[in-house]
Structure formats: structure tokens, C-alpha cells
Design an enzyme around this catalytic site. Structure first.
Site, PDB file in Angstrom:
ATOM      1  N   CYS A 113      -9.165  -3.256 -10.862  1.00 35.22           N
ATOM      2  CA  CYS A 113      -8.930  -4.686 -11.156  1.00 35.22           C
ATOM      3  C   CYS A 113      -9.887  -5.606 -10.404  1.00 35.22           C
ATOM      4  O   CYS A 113      -9.989  -6.788 -10.727  1.00 35.22           O
ATOM      5  CB  CYS A 113      -7.491  -5.056 -10.847  1.00 35.22           C
ATOM      6  SG  CYS A 113      -6.310  -4.025 -11.729  1.00 35.22           S
ATOM      7  N   HIS A 252      -6.731 -12.550  -9.902  1.00 30.66           N
ATOM      8  CA  HIS A 252      -6.467 -11.445 -10.825  1.00 30.66           C
ATOM      9  C   HIS A 252      -5.055 -11.633 -11.377  1.00 30.66           C
ATOM     10  O   HIS A 252      -4.110 -11.872 -10.622  1.00 30.66           O
ATOM     11  CB  HIS A 252      -6.594 -10.121 -10.072  1.00 30.66           C
ATOM     12  CG  HIS A 252      -6.071  -8.953 -10.846  1.00 30.66           C
ATOM     13  ND1 HIS A 252      -6.387  -8.746 -12.170  1.00 30.66           N
ATOM     14  CD2 HIS A 252      -5.229  -7.937 -10.490  1.00 30.66           C
ATOM     15  CE1 HIS A 252      -5.781  -7.657 -12.595  1.00 30.66           C
ATOM     16  NE2 HIS A 252      -5.063  -7.150 -11.600  1.00 30.66           N
ATOM     17  N   ASN A 282      -1.566  -7.587 -17.396  1.00 37.06           N
ATOM     18  CA  ASN A 282      -2.618  -7.218 -16.441  1.00 37.06           C
ATOM     19  C   ASN A 282      -3.725  -6.474 -17.203  1.00 37.06           C
ATOM     20  O   ASN A 282      -3.531  -5.332 -17.612  1.00 37.06           O
ATOM     21  CB  ASN A 282      -2.005  -6.335 -15.346  1.00 37.06           C
ATOM     22  CG  ASN A 282      -3.018  -5.899 -14.303  1.00 37.06           C
ATOM     23  OD1 ASN A 282      -4.227  -5.971 -14.526  1.00 37.06           O
ATOM     24  ND2 ASN A 282      -2.535  -5.435 -13.169  1.00 37.06           N
TER      25      ASN A 282
HETATM   26  C1  LIG Z   1       6.321  -3.286 -10.860  1.00 36.44           C
HETATM   27  C2  LIG Z   1       7.250  -4.383 -10.362  1.00 36.44           C
HETATM   28  C3  LIG Z   1       7.309  -5.504 -11.386  1.00 36.44           C
HETATM   29  C4  LIG Z   1       8.628  -3.778 -10.210  1.00 36.44           C
HETATM   30  O1  LIG Z   1       9.520  -4.753  -9.683  1.00 36.44           O
HETATM   31  P1  LIG Z   1      10.466  -4.371  -8.453  1.00 36.44           P
HETATM   32  O2  LIG Z   1      11.354  -5.520  -8.209  1.00 36.44           O
HETATM   33  O3  LIG Z   1       9.572  -3.943  -7.330  1.00 36.44           O
HETATM   34  O4  LIG Z   1      11.283  -3.210  -9.054  1.00 36.44           O
HETATM   35  P2  LIG Z   1      11.443  -1.700  -8.546  1.00 36.44           P
HETATM   36  O5  LIG Z   1      10.210  -0.922  -8.796  1.00 36.44           O
HETATM   37  O6  LIG Z   1      11.992  -1.711  -7.156  1.00 36.44           O
HETATM   38  O7  LIG Z   1      12.567  -1.216  -9.538  1.00 36.44           O
HETATM   39  C5  LIG Z   1      13.822  -1.850  -9.594  1.00 36.44           C
HETATM   40  C6  LIG Z   1      14.588  -1.233 -10.741  1.00 36.44           C
HETATM   41  O8  LIG Z   1      14.041  -1.712 -11.981  1.00 36.44           O
HETATM   42  C7  LIG Z   1      13.794  -0.616 -12.835  1.00 36.44           C
HETATM   43  N1  LIG Z   1      12.693  -0.910 -13.728  1.00 36.44           N
HETATM   44  C8  LIG Z   1      11.377  -0.647 -13.561  1.00 36.44           C
HETATM   45  N2  LIG Z   1      10.697  -1.074 -14.641  1.00 36.44           N
HETATM   46  C9  LIG Z   1      11.588  -1.609 -15.480  1.00 36.44           C
HETATM   47  C10 LIG Z   1      11.494  -2.210 -16.736  1.00 36.44           C
HETATM   48  N3  LIG Z   1      10.322  -2.349 -17.374  1.00 36.44           N
HETATM   49  N4  LIG Z   1      12.612  -2.665 -17.317  1.00 36.44           N
HETATM   50  C11 LIG Z   1      13.810  -2.535 -16.718  1.00 36.44           C
HETATM   51  N5  LIG Z   1      13.960  -1.969 -15.527  1.00 36.44           N
HETATM   52  C12 LIG Z   1      12.874  -1.509 -14.910  1.00 36.44           C
HETATM   53  C13 LIG Z   1      13.477   0.529 -11.879  1.00 36.44           C
HETATM   54  O9  LIG Z   1      13.662   1.765 -12.520  1.00 36.44           O
HETATM   55  C14 LIG Z   1      14.477   0.281 -10.798  1.00 36.44           C
HETATM   56  O10 LIG Z   1      15.731   0.783 -11.216  1.00 36.44           O
HETATM   57  P3  LIG Z   1      16.678   1.574 -10.188  1.00 36.44           P
HETATM   58  O11 LIG Z   1      16.979   0.592  -9.100  1.00 36.44           O
HETATM   59  O12 LIG Z   1      17.842   1.921 -11.049  1.00 36.44           O
HETATM   60  O13 LIG Z   1      15.854   2.725  -9.739  1.00 36.44           O
HETATM   61  C15 LIG Z   1       6.771  -4.940  -8.993  1.00 36.44           C
HETATM   62  O14 LIG Z   1       6.935  -3.965  -7.985  1.00 36.44           O
HETATM   63  C16 LIG Z   1       5.364  -5.373  -9.019  1.00 36.44           C
HETATM   64  O15 LIG Z   1       5.047  -6.389  -9.610  1.00 36.44           O
HETATM   65  N6  LIG Z   1       4.434  -4.630  -8.361  1.00 36.44           N
HETATM   66  C17 LIG Z   1       3.035  -4.888  -8.411  1.00 36.44           C
HETATM   67  C18 LIG Z   1       2.462  -4.200  -9.626  1.00 36.44           C
HETATM   68  C19 LIG Z   1       1.056  -4.627  -9.946  1.00 36.44           C
HETATM   69  O16 LIG Z   1       0.786  -5.779 -10.049  1.00 36.44           O
HETATM   70  N7  LIG Z   1       0.173  -3.629 -10.104  1.00 36.44           N
HETATM   71  C20 LIG Z   1      -1.174  -3.834 -10.442  1.00 36.44           C
HETATM   72  C21 LIG Z   1      -1.938  -4.372  -9.283  1.00 36.44           C
HETATM   73  S1  LIG Z   1      -3.597  -4.505  -9.698  1.00 36.44           S
END
Ligand SMILES: CC(C)(COP(=O)(O)OP(=O)(O)OC[C@H]1O[C@@H](n2cnc3c(N)ncnc32)[C@H](O)[C@@H]1OP(=O)(O)O)[C@@H](O)C(=O)NCCC(=O)NCCS
Length: 325
Positions: A113, A252, A282
């Protein structure tokens, strides 16, 4: 030595839109979850004929036209991507073919990215060395080709598209002012895409289960905010420019919560931070040049304005660049 400046911007995106409601039918998710966690409402998804090199060439043509230049003016083409159509040749060579560009050289940069910033960093050094050069820098991805469509943790986040700029020599103080670029390969396991299985049986990975994006979301989130904020601070100090002097920050477009956290950490108002993650998700290396092209067409930038780019991605890679528009 003259600075490198942005002479034109362009975009190229697939026609097909995949909404959160479409994703609700594919995996156990909801529009409400995706919107509140990421700010994404829809993303573009490529179909046959809209490969990465095609989108990159579209963005390149648009940027050349915006700059008032032709393909024969180009000295170099750099494409930042992690989703090149082929292992060999590079995506940049395929873009050169699509554009019908001759008499220049072309290569790819892989910095996930942050790739567009890395590619601009290389291009602007060439222009400082010879200000008559014109360089096409493209960020282009078809992330849909590397997403596991059964994995709700990742398939809701990424999208396809391309953005491009043409760089050339500046005759005044406009152009690339300062930058800070970083990587930390020690943290690669938090965000990566495996290659296809090796054809050399001795080198095959016994745990191989597909060439997909793998991501530890929470860890990536924390690192992304901290690293980008630090790089931005360093660039502003290096340039002697205050945050108040910035007209626009183009981060980004990873997700809205990262963007908002970065904005509050830097003490910026929402009008100063460009957001289009709701429309595209993204798009990895494409996200900053795609956002820049849209900001430019919306009249958000005037000559002399300070615009700041910052990115974070797999590697980890990250950085910030300050440009006088
Ligand atoms: C990915 C992201 C949105 C997840 O949000 P979060 O609040 O951290 O959520 P978690 O990963 O802790 O998961 C929480 C719950 O949501 C669930 N979940 C994950 N994706 C889901 C979706 N698309 N829909 C519904 N539930 C979802 C998980 O399975 C988890 O369930 P559980 O508690 O039963 O295990 C967040 O971590 C994030 O934005 N990270 C950065 C990612 C990014 O930008 N990457 C690229 C960088 S270049």
C-alpha cells in the site's frame, strides 16, 4: 537542481461495483458491520479485460492527457503494484505496450500500500538529476484476484483500481519538498500474500493453502496509525511546515477509522483530510493516486498549496511525502 512536480493526474477503475449488500449474500457479514468498522460502502471489482495493466494504462492515459503530454514524451514508467498480471514481464512493461510508448524504460515497485510513495520517491530523484525527464508513476491493483472470497475478515476490505501521476521538472518552488520512507520486514507476518506454490518440489511449502491476503487486522491497525503519524511529523519538521499550513492530507485509504485516528492524532480538521474509501475500499498502491486524481478534479488543490501523502502497508512499509502543488 530543480524539484520534481506533478504535471497531471489520472484514474482508471473497473466498471463493476460490489456493494456491502452484495457481500452480505457471499459471507456472514452486514452492511452495518462493514460501514461502522471500515467506512466502506462499496468497492470496484475487475472482470476479464480489466487486468491490473489495463487499469494502470487507463490511469496513465488520463494523467498524460491532464498533463498535456503524449506517450512519446515519457522517459520512464513505474508501476507500483502487488497484483501484477504476470510474474514476468513487469506490469510496467505491459502498460508500456498498452500505451504504445517507445524510447523509455519501465519497471515495477513492490511496496504494497506504500508502493505509490516509494515509486514517486524513485522518480523524483531521477528528475532532480535531469529535470527535462517526464515520468509516469502509476499505482494499480486488482486486489480481488488475491482475496479469499470466503474470508469475511479480508474480502470486505479490498477493492480494485488505478491512479497515476506524470512527474516533470519544476521551474519554481512547487513539487516534492520532503519525504520520510520506512520499512520493517520483521513484521511481515501481520500482513502478507503468499506466492503460488513453487514448481521446485524441494522448495514447496507444506503448509501452502492459497495465494491470498492474510491479515492480523487489529495489529495492523495499531502499527498503521502510529507509523504514519510519526512519518508525517518527521516530514513536517524536516520541511519546516506546520500542520496548519497543509491544505490537504491524502492518506492511504485503508479504512475510515485509521484515517480518523490519524487525523485526530495530527490535530487536523476533517475538511483537510481527503476520503474516498467509502467508494473504493482499500485499493493498496492505487489508493493515494486515485484519491489525488479525484481531489484535483474536485478543485481541492490550487497552485502553491501544500498536500501531504502518507501510507502504510504490507512489509511493513510506510512513509510520508510533502508536495507543493
Ligand atoms: C479488520 C478490522 C476492520 C476488524 O475490526 P476489529 O474491530 O479489529 O474486529 P476483530 O478482527 O477484532 O473481529 C471482531 C469480530 O468481528 C468478526 N468479523 C470480522 N470480519 C467481519 C465481517 N466482515 N463481518 C462481520 N463480522 C466480522 C470477527 O470474526 C470477530 O468475531 P469474533 O469476536 O466472534 O471472533 C480492523 O481490525 C481494521 O480495520 N484493521 C486494519 C486493517 C487494514 O486496514 N489493513 C490494511 C492496511 S494497509
Amino acid at each position: 537542481m530543480s524539484r520534481a512536480m506533478i504535471l497531471g493526474t489520472g484514474r482508471g477503475v473497473p466498471a463493476g461495483i460490489l456493494t456491502n449488500y452484495d457481500l452480505e449474500k457471499m459471507v456472514d457479514t452486514s452492511d452495518e458491520w462493514i460501514t461502522t468498522r471500515t467506512g466502506i460502502k462499496e468497492r470496484r471489482k475487475a472482470v476479464a479485460g480489466e487486468e491490473t495493466s489495463y487499469l494502470a494504462a487507463e490511469a496513465g492515459r488520463d494523467a498524460l492527457s491532464d498533463a498535456g503530454l503524449g506517450v512519446d514524451d515519457l522517459d520512464m514508467i513505474i508501476v507500483a503494484t502487488v497484483t501484477a498480471d504476470m510474474i514476468m514481464p513487469s506490469c510496467a512493461c505491459l502498460v508500456q505496450k498498452h500505451l504504445g510508448a517507445h524510447g523509455c524504460f519501465a519497471f515495477d515497485v513492490n511496496a504494497a500500500c506504500s508502493g505509490f510513495l516509494y515509486a514517486c520517491s524513485i522518480a523524483e530523484k531521477y528528475i532532480r538529476a535531469d529535470s527535462s525527464q517526464k515520468i509516469l508513476v502509476v499505482g494499480a491493483e486488482t486486489m480481488s484476484s488475491r482475496v479469499d472470497w470466503q474470508d469475511r475478515n479480508t474480502c470486505v476490505i479490498f477493492g480494485d483500481g488505478a491512479g497515476a501521476v506524470v512527474l516533470g521538472g519544476s521551474v519554481d518552488d512547487r513539487g516534492f519538498v520532503a519525504e520520510k520512507m520506512y520499512s520493517d520486514g520483521g513484521l511481515y507476518e501481520l500482513l502478507y500474500i503468499d506466492n503460488a506454490q513453487s514448481m521446485n518440489t524441494d522448495l514447496q511449502n507444506p503448509d501452502y493453502d492459497g495465494s491470498y491476503v492474510r491479515m492480523a487486522g487489529r495489529e495492523v491497525f495499531k502499527h498503521a496509525v502510529r507509523a504514519m503519524a510519526q512519518a508525517v511529523d518527521e516530514v513536517l519538521v524536516k520541511a519546516g511546515v506546520s500542520p496548519e499550513a497543509l491544505t490537504l492530507v491524502i492518506p492511504h485509504q485503508a479504512n475510515i477509522r485509521i484515517v480518523n485516528k490519524l487525523r485526530t492524532t495530527l490535530g487536523l480538521s476533517s475538511e483537510k483530510v481527503y476520503v474516498n474509501v467509502d467508494k473504493y475500499g482499500n485499493t493498496s498502491a492505487a489508493s493515494i493516486p486515485l484519491a489525488l486524481a479525484e481531489a484535483s478534479r474536485e478543485g481541492r488543490l490550487q497552485p502553491g498549496d501544500y498536500v501531504l501523502f502518507c501510507a502504510f502497508g504490507g512489509g511493513f512499509t510506510w512513509g510520508a511525502q510533502l508536495v507543493r502543488w
